[in-house]
Write a protein that holds these residues in place. Structure first.
Motif, short mmCIF file in Angstrom:
data_model
loop_
_atom_site.label_atom_id
_atom_site.label_comp_id
_atom_site.label_asym_id
_atom_site.label_seq_id
_atom_site.Cartn_x
_atom_site.Cartn_y
_atom_site.Cartn_z
N THR A 209 31.99 45.63 51.74
CA THR A 209 32.08 46.45 50.45
C THR A 209 32.44 47.91 50.77
O THR A 209 33.45 48.68 50.23
CB THR A 209 31.00 46.50 49.61
OG1 THR A 209 30.53 45.00 49.30
CG2 THR A 209 30.85 46.99 48.31
N LEU A 210 31.77 48.46 51.72
CA LEU A 210 31.99 49.91 52.00
C LEU A 210 33.32 50.32 52.87
O LEU A 210 34.11 51.03 52.44
CB LEU A 210 30.66 50.35 53.21
CG LEU A 210 29.54 50.53 52.54
CD1 LEU A 210 28.65 50.58 53.75
CD2 LEU A 210 29.35 51.73 51.70
N PHE B 47 31.29 46.99 62.07
CA PHE B 47 32.00 46.12 61.42
C PHE B 47 32.91 47.18 60.44
O PHE B 47 34.25 47.20 60.41
CB PHE B 47 31.41 45.66 60.37
CG PHE B 47 30.95 44.06 60.88
CD1 PHE B 47 32.01 43.37 61.40
CD2 PHE B 47 29.62 43.89 61.00
CE1 PHE B 47 31.49 41.87 61.90
CE2 PHE B 47 29.38 42.31 61.47
CZ PHE B 47 30.47 41.54 61.75
N LEU B 48 32.28 48.39 60.05
CA LEU B 48 32.94 49.25 58.93
C LEU B 48 34.02 49.91 59.59
O LEU B 48 35.15 50.06 59.16
CB LEU B 48 32.04 50.17 58.54
CG LEU B 48 32.35 51.27 57.57
CD1 LEU B 48 32.92 50.76 56.65
CD2 LEU B 48 31.26 52.27 57.25
N ILE B 49 33.91 50.52 60.92
CA ILE B 49 34.82 51.29 61.46
C ILE B 49 35.92 50.67 61.87
O ILE B 49 37.00 51.21 61.85
CB ILE B 49 34.08 52.20 62.72
CG1 ILE B 49 33.05 53.25 62.17
CG2 ILE B 49 35.23 52.90 63.33
CD1 ILE B 49 32.39 53.91 63.08
N THR B 50 35.78 49.39 62.42
CA THR B 50 36.81 48.59 62.94
C THR B 50 37.54 47.88 61.85
O THR B 50 38.65 47.31 61.92
CB THR B 50 36.37 47.65 63.95
OG1 THR B 50 35.18 46.81 63.52
CG2 THR B 50 35.76 48.26 65.15
N ASN C 165 35.67 44.95 67.45
CA ASN C 165 34.66 45.34 66.95
C ASN C 165 33.55 45.21 67.93
O ASN C 165 32.39 45.97 68.12
CB ASN C 165 34.09 44.69 65.69
CG ASN C 165 34.19 43.17 65.88
OD1 ASN C 165 34.15 42.69 66.98
ND2 ASN C 165 34.20 42.32 64.94
N TYR C 166 33.43 44.27 69.11
CA TYR C 166 32.50 44.14 69.92
C TYR C 166 32.58 45.44 70.85
O TYR C 166 31.37 45.70 71.41
CB TYR C 166 32.72 42.91 70.56
CG TYR C 166 33.99 42.65 71.42
CD1 TYR C 166 33.93 42.89 72.81
CD2 TYR C 166 35.11 41.90 70.88
CE1 TYR C 166 35.08 42.64 73.46
CE2 TYR C 166 36.16 41.74 71.38
CZ TYR C 166 36.22 42.11 72.73
OH TYR C 166 37.49 41.96 73.58
N VAL C 167 33.46 45.85 71.22
CA VAL C 167 33.74 47.10 72.13
C VAL C 167 32.96 48.16 71.43
O VAL C 167 32.12 48.83 72.27
CB VAL C 167 35.29 47.41 72.46
CG1 VAL C 167 35.41 48.70 73.18
CG2 VAL C 167 35.88 46.28 73.13
N LEU C 168 33.22 48.55 70.26
CA LEU C 168 32.78 49.34 69.55
C LEU C 168 31.14 49.45 69.59
O LEU C 168 30.25 50.24 69.64
CB LEU C 168 33.19 49.78 68.25
CG LEU C 168 32.69 51.03 67.29
CD1 LEU C 168 33.26 52.16 68.09
CD2 LEU C 168 33.24 50.96 66.08
#
Length: 329
Positions: A114-115, A202-205, A151-154
């Motif tokens: 959602t975000l 999740f959000l950033i990627t 996402n796993y790297v971040l």
């Protein structure tokens, strides 16, 4: 109506094929947990027959039945809402483990998506209206970079700096077990505190993808004739932005949003394991490692169902949002 019936039949057929493939492919994996358990009981002094009877009674396994009979029983149990008993959590029904894990995964993914979606829509439209400016170039560049990072790297970077080095956020878990569950500010804030790093991962990627898609869709809509007519009629810029441009540019993204929700269930596996977040992805990895067939089947079943349903909802949404597609059907 005929289209909905056809899509429903396709959905049920896909689901049946998926659970059939899952059942047989899992049994083709190397390593048999039943043999391991029998050996453990034999090391405790039991005979071969006694160990087999013990495992059979504990885990409700009939060794004399061929695979096809076990498959038919499995299908019958699914229709009754019974997914069997976990091997590694002795005596615990799989449906109870999934009932515990599913809300955590849904909580994590619903907030993240959602975000990410809302932020992507706003920044995408902003970049499109300011195209070829410094703001547009900066947003596009950052979106491309974040979209390319797994996402796993971040998540590992966040875990190292924010949890291990600076100790701002917890390293693991869904909540502090010392706080009693309930609708209290302390409990709810603690849940969000533990979910902050997984949500940010999740959000950033994912936000970069929404920004780039929304930017492209908005620029495409801005070139349409009806936008120029609206401007020539003297309509206010805010009204054109939201009622004409935004409304039409967002249609393709809504259908992709529904699909993304389903696919993020499978994408949650790595994030939940990195943060030891007890969702579906965490239990799926644990069951694969321990060769816990019933739990593995249950987790795959939920993931498959989420992907199939998300595609079905995306098809329905596209027809509702775009009248041209509805007419063609």
């Amino acid at each position: 109506m005929r289209w909905i019936v056809k899509r429903t039949i396709t959905l049920l057929t896909t689901f049946y094929i998926a659970i059939t493939l899952t059942f047989f492919l899992i049994r083709l994996m190397p390593g048999n947990p039943i043999d391991v358990m029998i050996n453990q009981y034999m090391q405790q002094g039991m005979s071969m027959e006694q160990a087999r009877m013990m495992v059979s009674s504990l885990y409700q396994i009939d060794f004399s039945k061929p695979a096809w009979e076990q498959y038919i029983e499995y299908l019958q149990l699914i229709f009754k809402g019974n997914l069997g008993v976990s091997y590694i959590y002795t005596g615990v029904p799989v449906i109870r483990i999934i009932s515990y894990a599913l809300p955590w995964t849904v909580f994590l993914l619903s907030i993240s998506i959602t975000l990410s979606f809302m932020l992507g829509i706003i920044l995408g439209m902003f970049a499109a209206y300011r195209r070829n400016t410094k703001a547009d170039h900066t947003i596009t560049l950052l979106s491309t970079i974040t979209n390319a990072i797994p996402n796993y790297v971040l998540a590992l970077i966040f875990l190292f700096f924010f949890a291990c080095v600076w100790k701002i956020f917890p390293m693991r878990g869904t909540r502090d077990p010392r706080i009693p569950p309930g609708f209290t500010l302390e409990f709810i804030s603690n849940i969000f505190y533990h979910a902050t790093l997984p949500i940010l991962s999740f959000l950033i990627t994912t936000v970069g993808s929404w920004i780039l898609q929304m930017r492209g869709a908005t620029i495409s809509v801005l070139g349409e004739d009806y936008i120029k007519v609206a401007e020539a009629r003297g309509l206010k810029g805010r009204r054109i932005m939201f009622s004409y441009v935004g409304r039409n540019a967002i249609i393709p993204l809504f259908t992709r949003l529904a699909i993304a929700i389903g696919y993020m269930f499978s994408g949650s596996v790595l994030i939940e394991n990195i943060f030891t977040y007890a969702g579906i992805g965490y239990y799926l990895t644990y069951s694969v490692t321990a060769r816990d067939y019933p739990l593995m089947q249950g987790c795959f079943l939920i993931t498959t169902l989420a992907i199939i349903l998300s595609n079905f909802i995306a098809d329905l949404l596209y027809g509702v949002l775009d009248p041209r597609v509805r007419i063609e059907r």
